[in-house]
Design an enzyme around this catalytic site. Sequence first.
Site, short mmCIF file in Angstrom:
data_model
loop_
_atom_site.label_atom_id
_atom_site.label_comp_id
_atom_site.label_asym_id
_atom_site.label_seq_id
_atom_site.Cartn_x
_atom_site.Cartn_y
_atom_site.Cartn_z
N PRO A 146 25.21 -11.87 10.13
CG PRO A 146 24.83 -14.04 11.98
CD PRO A 146 24.26 -13.67 10.54
N PRO A 147 27.28 -10.25 12.63
CG PRO A 147 27.75 -8.24 13.53
CD PRO A 147 26.63 -9.38 13.35
N GLY A 148 30.47 -10.67 12.90
CA GLY A 148 31.70 -11.87 13.52
C GLY A 148 31.25 -13.52 12.89
CB VAL A 149 29.33 -15.48 10.40
CG1 VAL A 149 28.36 -15.37 11.84
CG2 VAL A 149 29.33 -14.00 9.66
N GLY A 150 32.83 -14.30 10.33
CA GLY A 150 33.75 -14.37 9.49
C GLY A 150 33.62 -14.06 7.93
CE LYS A 151 28.88 -9.96 7.21
NZ LYS A 151 29.13 -10.23 8.57
CB THR A 152 35.77 -9.66 6.72
OG1 THR A 152 34.75 -9.41 6.80
CG2 THR A 152 37.00 -8.98 6.25
CB SER A 161 7.42 -14.13 13.56
OG SER A 161 7.82 -13.51 14.23
CE LYS A 195 11.56 -15.54 13.95
NZ LYS A 195 10.26 -15.67 13.11
#
Lengths: 781, 145
Positions: free
Chosen positions: A360-366, A682, A725
């Site tokens: 997800p965004p903001g997890v520090g991939k970049t 689900s 989840k």
Amino acid sequence: MSEEVKDIKIPAELPILPIKGQVVYPYLIIPLVISNERMIKLTDETLVGSKIVGLCTQVRQDTDDPTTDEIYHFGTAALIVKMLRFPDGTIRLLVQGLNRIRVQKFLQTEPYFTARVEVIREKPRKGIEVEAIMRNVSSLFQRVISLAPYLPDELQAVAMNMDDPNKLADLIASNLNLGIADKQAVLETVDAKSRLEKLIPHLTKELSILELSDKIRGQVKVEMDRDQRDYFLREQLKAIQKELGEADEHTAEINELKGRIAKASLSPEARKAAGEEVDRLARMPIHAAEYTVTRTYIDWLLNLPWNAATPDNLDVAQARTILDEDHYDLAKVKDRIVEYLAVRKLKGDAKGPILCFVGPPGVGKTSLGRSIARAMGRKFYRMSLGGVRDEAEIRGFRRTYIGSMPGRVIQGLKQCGTNNPVFMLDEVDKIGQDFRGDPAAALLEVLDPEQNFSFSDHYLDVPFDLSKVMFITTANVTDTIPSALRDRMEVLELPGYIDEEKLRIAVSYLVPRQVKENGLTPSQIEFKEEAITAITGQYTRESGVRNLEREIASVCRKVAKDVASGNDRKRVVTAALLRRYLGPQKFFPELAERAGEVGVATGLAWTPVGGEILFVESTKMPGKKGLQLTGLLGEVMKESAQAALSHIRARARQYKVDPKFFDRHDIHIHVPSGAIPKDGPSAGVTMVVSLVSLLSGRPVRPFLAMTGEVTLRGKVMPVGGIKEKVIAAHRAGIREIILPTQNRKDLEEVPAHVQKKLKFHHIDSVDQAVKLAFAAARGAV
Amino acid sequence: MATEDPRRLGGRVRSDLGRLFHDLTEIVQPVYSLDDESVWHPYGDIYETEADLVIKLELAGVSKRDLAISVSGDQLTVTGVRRDLGEDDAKRIYLKMEISHGRFSKEIVLPDHVSREDIRSVYKDGILEIRLAKAAKKVVEVKID
């Protein structure tokens, strides 16, 4: 002196010499060339005698042998002044016109014409009228002379001093561009006044033509002068440079380029291409449009890092330290990078793996990419693929296009100046595609280790070796990545963070960074841990830490404002103070408001930006066997709701539900929020529990969430996204979670401290779930 | 049939005429002579000695009978005629005809300090020599009554 000498006597019988293209007037001296046998004979015989011939102009100019009818019978008697015979037999004569003559009768036609002629004596007629016309004609003629480039200026003086009207008229007629017929008409006009009058229209016409052409010439000249001036100055500059022993600008540039090519470290193909282009450039004028294009191309070739590379830092321990410095946890990813370095260390030419960070965004991939570059000692380049829909963005534009340039890959390498940077391709899942070609296909060539050693950019047209580049891609979801592309990448998941992780990240990374960026020192501000937990819980709801960092920054800014205003005491940010800094709480725990309602069950959902909890609401109303499903449910989810209903109807007694409820009621199931599309199987367990709660009138135990697909027979099937989840459930304050037994293995990915806070129930059939949901009797929880 | 020499279309320009034949440079007179028709102009030298102003004209082939010298005011004029030099050969074909013949004239403007009266002339070997004695300027005093 005898009278006979004083006047040249014109004989009454004259040989007639036809002349072509010219009318001779008295006093006009004119050279003639004679090649006709008969006319040569005429000349020879005349020279022995009087040396006077009659010159008559031919009516037709296209014959060399006119008959007596093809010449005008009015001409001029002329004296042969000089004569010269050329070796080829032709004769050149200089003749001077003497008097107008009229042919009265041809006496002989062989071997040449002779005729009896009447010599016309012109009377020098004078008078006011003639004087007036003379002045008029003379002034017109003066203006013609001044404008006409073919008339010498000294003619002006001659015309000015001419006081005989006859001579003036002849002088003007012989100097004007008149047709033969007009000239002949002037010749035949014996009266001086009439002759002058005849000239006026010709002079006027000539004058207007000359004035017009003078005007045109003037306009053209202005344009020409500017160009000529430029050209002239440029040539002078060249000459000066040559004298000084300097090459001119063009040659200097070519030599400079040749020098650079010789010095540059190029691939053999690039060197050949550059050499050819410089040769082309040398032959091109400097102001040609293509000059700049070619020049730019050569610059591109020269500035690319064909062989430049940074040495890799292969110290595994040090790399690990750097990675840990920059990022909290992410153990799996860090391990993978260290492994790669280890392999590189043992085997020098390991092919760069293409890692794909998904999360997800903001997890520090970049920032992880940047950190990898730092750990390996390589340059870093980031390029976002989001919204890239043109193949040319990756592979460049062909040089035939105006404004063409290389693709972003080559541009990135030029910017890095090395051929082994860490090259991050962000948002690879958001790559577009349209009529301009498929950028994903172009990316394949870039990423595939089997072919990227000779990547050919359209602009460069020379293969470039990309095999030393370490490509890293990032994506939020893997589903939308074109499958051919996904195959070539090694996917590393970066799941969202839980509150404890966020706290650690905030304390170790985000707070120090924001304090520094806002110009503060640790002596001016301190964040209590409880404040950070409050921010994550009440002011943000996300898997990453981007908003957390933004809120921390917001607090820092407000403190900075105070400090800048002169208030220097240290601030301690506590949970209680947050309201002052960040305003009212933005998010409330979802669970609190929903606890204890009949017909509501808590489910778990997975989204590209992390897990979420969701509620399944159901209600009944009088009616008959109606089922309504709302909340933007997808086809799979609708079917799963129908299966849940059928299952309950079949097992009504077991679930302590009135078997005939469906005959008397309509059922409505709604899944908020209504604006967000949802799909997937689900929520099956949640729906069953929600319906049983509604139909049996028992509320579901609070702080319980569940997930799992239900078959019609009541079996529970495993589902995906367990880690997200579970983390979302934990974030939302859930204490117990019902999971399919087959998902037990997925719990390993869930951080241990989260697991510790939650109680997990693993079920195989849905009746177990119903038991757990309404097990109020167990009371302990 | 005859055509204008194509290289000399500027025949109407008198200065071109002189260049027509290499040896015809004396024809630099206006095309439209204002004084008379068809005259030629002999070459001449003019120089001063201590005593005289000397004029020599090249007039070969001109008979003494056909020569006339006159002075009018400041202008000295020599006129005459050179008869056709080939008249003795009735049957002849010219290969070249360069010598000007027919009427000629030469006009010379005289300076103030030569006499208008004391003029001597000799014609010998085709050269006409004219000598004019230098004279002191006569200043005529006019009495005012």
